[in-house]
Design an enzyme around this catalytic site. Structure first.
Site, PDB file in Angstrom:
ATOM      1  N   LYS A 100     -12.910  -8.340  -7.899  1.00  8.66           N
ATOM      2  CA  LYS A 100     -13.314  -8.747  -6.554  1.00  8.66           C
ATOM      3  C   LYS A 100     -14.742  -9.263  -6.626  1.00  8.66           C
ATOM      4  CE  LYS A 100     -10.209  -5.371  -4.462  1.00  8.66           C
ATOM      5  NZ  LYS A 100     -10.039  -4.188  -3.600  1.00  8.66           N
ATOM      6  N   LYS A 156       0.843  -1.195   0.000  1.00  4.85           N
ATOM      7  CA  LYS A 156       0.000   0.000   0.000  1.00  4.85           C
ATOM      8  C   LYS A 156       0.881   1.249   0.000  1.00  4.85           C
ATOM      9  CE  LYS A 156      -4.278  -1.560   0.191  1.00  4.85           C
ATOM     10  NZ  LYS A 156      -5.343  -1.150  -0.736  1.00  4.85           N
TER      11      LYS A 156
END
Length: 335
Positions: free
Chosen positions: A214, A107
């Site tokens: 997803k 991240k």
């Protein structure tokens, strides 16, 4: 798929799982779990999502809990480690939770962090994984085009597999891809797929090289497979910070993809302090077996939310169910 609310509510459990490290701005993940004829399923849109967006997550839950599974072409899925915006000194401890993973998603551009801190974090990951490891970044659309181009140059020396959603909009991604194409760093699209009115537009605009899909946000395994097929781009399956129940849904999606060249972002149960199943879906030798899970009654009890949060989630479930039913009725009328 239409399922009566009365068939959902009797098994509903609303739970909260603490995170080891603050991730995506939260310290705990809440989810609604319930059981259908095909097994346990999950409804866990993030609290800030509106009902229209959240309804897709419910469609996914109903599909996974009530429909027959899609045919699988693999029984095991390689997964990546996920590194939150920790300090460089904290990277090793995070990677230790993902034994055997050869790929790490890092991240970057988290609120309150600097590019220098991002570079140090990525450098630490590369050092630990070695030259054969795979390092990918996730910016969650936080850079503008100029910032992204600058960051690509600052991070290119770490041999990046791809950068996920460096900019928020499709025009920005298109321009950035034009600017950095010579660097050979692919761009992956996540939010530009799962939050778009037209999830194929990012492929038509030549704005990305890879799709991140997803299962929950895209409306389920079947819907996600259709998007990948229509886009014609390589895909990587990722989680939405799901419990093991939601991860199982993602694994069934990954198992059904005709081609899967990337390690998938489905190892995120390792980011939780615990889970709601006795045998959580956490990586072993960098791999997850494709299987369904059954929650433990004791763990469900231990992770149950208070009555106020339970009421909040049940109200949300009812509103989203009404939207799903309305959409199904509209489709039937159109046919």
């Amino acid at each position: 798929m239409t399922v009566a609310l009365g068939d959902i509510l009797p098994t509903v459990r609303v739970i909260s799982l603490p995170l080891r490290t603050r991730f995506r701005g939260i310290d705990a993940r809440e989810a609604v779990l319930f059981e259908g004829p095909a097994g346990w399923t999950e409804f866990s849109p993030f609290p800030e999502y509106d009902d229209v967006e959240s309804a897709a997550w419910l469609r996914a839950a109903l599909d996974f809990g009530w429909a027959e599974p899609v045919p699988a072409v693999r029984e095991r899925v390689r997964v990546n480690a996920t590194v939150p915006a920790v300090s460089a000194d904290g990277v090793a401890a995070v990677l230790d939770r993902f034994p055997g993973c050869r790929t790490a998603k890092v991240k970057v551009v988290e609120p309150g962090t600097t590019l220098a801190e991002d570079v140090a974090r990525v450098a630490a990951v590369r050092s630990i994984l070695g030259v054969e490891g795979r390092v990918r970044l996730d910016a969650n659309g936080a850079w503008n085009v100029d910032e992204a181009e600058h960051a690509f140059h600052a991070l290119a020396e770490y041999d990046l597999e791809y950068v996920e959603q460096p900019c928020a909009s499709i025009p920005e991604l298109t321009e950035l891809r034009r600017r950095v194409k010579y660097m050979g760093i692919p761009i992956a699209a996540d939010e530009s797929v799962r939050k778009a009115d037209d999830p194929i537009e990012v492929a038509r605009a030549l704005a990305a090289d890879v799709l991140v899909v997803k299962a929950q946000p895209l409306g389920g395994v079947r819907a996600a497979l259709d998007i990948v097929a229509a886009a014609g781009l390589p895909a990587v399956v990722s989680s939405a910070l799901d419990t093991s129940v939601g991860i199982s849904m993602g694994l069934h999606l990954a198992a059904a993809l005709p081609e899967l060249e990337f390690d998938c972002g489905l190892g995120t149960v390792a980011l939780f302090e615990g889970d709601i199943v006795d045998s959580p879906l956490v990586p072993v030798d960098g791999v997850l077996d494709v299987r369904r899970v059954v929650p433990s009654s004791a763990l469900l009890d231990a992770s149950a939310v208070d009555e106020e949060r339970r009421t909040w989630w049940l109200d949300r479930l009812r509103r989203c169910h009404a939207l799903v039913e309305d959409a199904a009725a509209f489709r039937e009328g159109a046919e």
